[in-house]
Design a protein around this motif. Structure first.
Motif, PDB file in Angstrom:
ATOM      1  N   UNK A  15       0.834  -1.212   0.000  1.00 18.02           N
ATOM      2  CA  UNK A  15       0.000   0.000   0.000  1.00 18.02           C
ATOM      3  C   UNK A  15       0.863   1.255   0.000  1.00 18.02           C
ATOM      4  N   UNK A  16       1.935   1.245   0.794  1.00 20.39           N
ATOM      5  CA  UNK A  16       2.827   2.409   0.844  1.00 20.39           C
ATOM      6  C   UNK A  16       3.488   2.635  -0.521  1.00 20.39           C
ATOM      7  N   UNK A  17       3.965   1.560  -1.145  1.00 22.95           N
ATOM      8  CA  UNK A  17       4.600   1.689  -2.456  1.00 22.95           C
ATOM      9  C   UNK A  17       3.609   2.236  -3.482  1.00 22.95           C
ATOM     10  N   UNK A  18       2.377   1.742  -3.469  1.00 29.27           N
ATOM     11  CA  UNK A  18       1.349   2.255  -4.380  1.00 29.27           C
ATOM     12  C   UNK A  18       1.066   3.728  -4.124  1.00 29.27           C
ATOM     13  N   UNK A  19       0.975   4.118  -2.854  1.00 30.14           N
ATOM     14  CA  UNK A  19       0.688   5.515  -2.511  1.00 30.14           C
ATOM     15  C   UNK A  19       1.826   6.431  -2.956  1.00 30.14           C
ATOM     16  N   UNK A  20       3.070   5.986  -2.819  1.00 29.48           N
ATOM     17  CA  UNK A  20       4.201   6.833  -3.194  1.00 29.48           C
ATOM     18  C   UNK A  20       4.274   7.055  -4.707  1.00 29.48           C
ATOM     19  N   UNK A  21       3.761   6.127  -5.488  1.00 26.20           N
ATOM     20  CA  UNK A  21       3.716   6.322  -6.938  1.00 26.20           C
ATOM     21  C   UNK A  21       2.868   7.550  -7.264  1.00 26.20           C
ATOM     22  N   UNK A  22       1.793   7.741  -6.497  1.00 26.54           N
ATOM     23  CA  UNK A  22       0.869   8.845  -6.731  1.00 26.54           C
ATOM     24  C   UNK A  22       1.033   9.984  -5.733  1.00 26.54           C
ATOM     25  N   UNK A  23       2.144  10.018  -5.019  1.00 22.74           N
ATOM     26  CA  UNK A  23       2.339  11.049  -4.001  1.00 22.74           C
ATOM     27  C   UNK A  23       2.232  12.442  -4.613  1.00 22.74           C
ATOM     28  N   UNK A  24       1.616  13.369  -3.885  1.00 27.74           N
ATOM     29  CA  UNK A  24       1.510  14.738  -4.401  1.00 27.74           C
ATOM     30  C   UNK A  24       2.890  15.373  -4.524  1.00 27.74           C
ATOM     31  N   UNK A  25       2.990  16.397  -5.357  1.00 23.91           N
ATOM     32  CA  UNK A  25       4.248  17.111  -5.551  1.00 23.91           C
ATOM     33  C   UNK A  25       4.070  18.559  -5.130  1.00 23.91           C
ATOM     34  N   UNK A  26       5.165  19.158  -4.658  1.00 23.40           N
ATOM     35  CA  UNK A  26       5.107  20.568  -4.263  1.00 23.40           C
ATOM     36  C   UNK A  26       5.399  21.448  -5.472  1.00 23.40           C
ATOM     37  N   UNK A  27       5.488  22.751  -5.252  1.00 24.24           N
ATOM     38  CA  UNK A  27       5.687  23.705  -6.345  1.00 24.24           C
ATOM     39  C   UNK A  27       7.003  23.478  -7.086  1.00 24.24           C
ATOM     40  N   UNK A  28       7.982  22.861  -6.410  1.00 24.98           N
ATOM     41  CA  UNK A  28       9.270  22.583  -7.038  1.00 24.98           C
ATOM     42  C   UNK A  28       9.267  21.238  -7.767  1.00 24.98           C
ATOM     43  N   UNK A  29       8.146  20.511  -7.717  1.00 23.28           N
ATOM     44  CA  UNK A  29       8.051  19.223  -8.389  1.00 23.28           C
ATOM     45  C   UNK A  29       8.588  18.064  -7.567  1.00 23.28           C
ATOM     46  N   UNK A  30       8.831  18.298  -6.280  1.00 30.73           N
ATOM     47  CA  UNK A  30       9.354  17.261  -5.389  1.00 30.73           C
ATOM     48  C   UNK A  30       8.186  16.560  -4.717  1.00 30.73           C
ATOM     49  N   UNK A  31       8.236  15.230  -4.659  1.00 29.79           N
ATOM     50  CA  UNK A  31       7.169  14.474  -4.013  1.00 29.79           C
ATOM     51  C   UNK A  31       7.086  14.811  -2.538  1.00 29.79           C
ATOM     52  N   UNK A  32       5.873  15.008  -2.078  1.00 27.88           N
ATOM     53  CA  UNK A  32       5.622  15.315  -0.674  1.00 27.88           C
ATOM     54  C   UNK A  32       5.508  13.989   0.074  1.00 27.88           C
ATOM     55  N   UNK A  33       6.250  13.813   1.164  1.00 24.33           N
ATOM     56  CA  UNK A  33       6.161  12.554   1.901  1.00 24.33           C
ATOM     57  C   UNK A  33       4.792  12.388   2.553  1.00 24.33           C
ATOM     58  N   UNK A  92      11.226  18.192   9.531  1.00 22.50           N
ATOM     59  CA  UNK A  92      11.217  18.185   8.068  1.00 22.50           C
ATOM     60  C   UNK A  92      11.216  19.610   7.527  1.00 22.50           C
ATOM     61  N   UNK A  93      11.845  19.821   6.357  1.00 20.90           N
ATOM     62  CA  UNK A  93      11.864  21.170   5.783  1.00 20.90           C
ATOM     63  C   UNK A  93      10.475  21.619   5.350  1.00 20.90           C
ATOM     64  N   UNK A  94      10.293  22.911   5.332  1.00 19.91           N
ATOM     65  CA  UNK A  94       9.029  23.491   4.883  1.00 19.91           C
ATOM     66  C   UNK A  94       8.951  23.326   3.373  1.00 19.91           C
ATOM     67  N   UNK A  95       7.804  22.864   2.877  1.00 25.53           N
ATOM     68  CA  UNK A  95       7.595  22.682   1.441  1.00 25.53           C
ATOM     69  C   UNK A  95       6.932  23.911   0.850  1.00 25.53           C
ATOM     70  N   UNK A  96       7.386  24.341  -0.340  1.00 21.65           N
ATOM     71  CA  UNK A  96       6.701  25.466  -0.981  1.00 21.65           C
ATOM     72  C   UNK A  96       5.300  25.058  -1.428  1.00 21.65           C
ATOM     73  N   UNK A  97       4.343  25.962  -1.301  1.00 12.03           N
ATOM     74  CA  UNK A  97       2.975  25.701  -1.755  1.00 12.03           C
ATOM     75  C   UNK A  97       2.905  26.071  -3.224  1.00 12.03           C
ATOM     76  N   UNK A  98       1.981  25.648  -3.988  1.00 17.05           N
ATOM     77  CA  UNK A  98       0.874  24.764  -3.650  1.00 17.05           C
ATOM     78  C   UNK A  98       1.258  23.314  -3.835  1.00 17.05           C
ATOM     79  N   UNK A  99       0.432  22.433  -3.327  1.00 21.29           N
ATOM     80  CA  UNK A  99       0.610  20.999  -3.491  1.00 21.29           C
ATOM     81  C   UNK A  99      -0.270  20.554  -4.661  1.00 21.29           C
TER      82      UNK A  99
END
Length: 97
Positions: free
Chosen positions: A27-45, A52-59
């Motif tokens: 389930x975790x592996x499946x969820x990480x495939x579709x994990x949301x990305x932040x404004x920089x295009x980095x997957x949000x954990x 954890x570092x602050x992520x730029x918005x929007x998600x």
């Protein structure tokens, strides 16, 4: 054998518990495939800790096509990655308080 932080130990569990752990990992592996990305295009954990570092918005939420979650935790992750449940993202304001 269970491993974590460069340590290991024998791991004994019943068949039902091993199966639940296996399904949670899937389930975790499946969820990480579709994990949301932040404004920089980095997957949000799926988990955001105080250190954890602050992520730029929007998600940006992705729409994936993977199997139906097998566990309760998998259903929670499914709601998080689909945007149906608020993403636990720290903001600058929350990080300073």
């Amino acid at each position: 054998m269970a491993r974590t932080a460069q340590r290991h130990a024998s791991f004994y569990a019943c068949e039902d518990c091993v199966e639940r752990l296996h399904h949670t990992i899937l389930d975790y592996a499946d969820a990480m495939v579709d994990a949301p990305v932040d404004a920089a295009g980095i997957r949000v954990p799926l988990y955001v800790g105080a250190a954890d570092p602050v992520r730029p918005a929007p998600i940006t939420y992705r729409r994936g096509r993977h199997r139906r979650p097998r566990t309760a935790l998998g259903r929670l992750w499914g709601r998080v990655v689909s945007g149906r449940e608020g993403q636990p993202v720290r903001t600058e304001t929350a990080a300073k308080t």
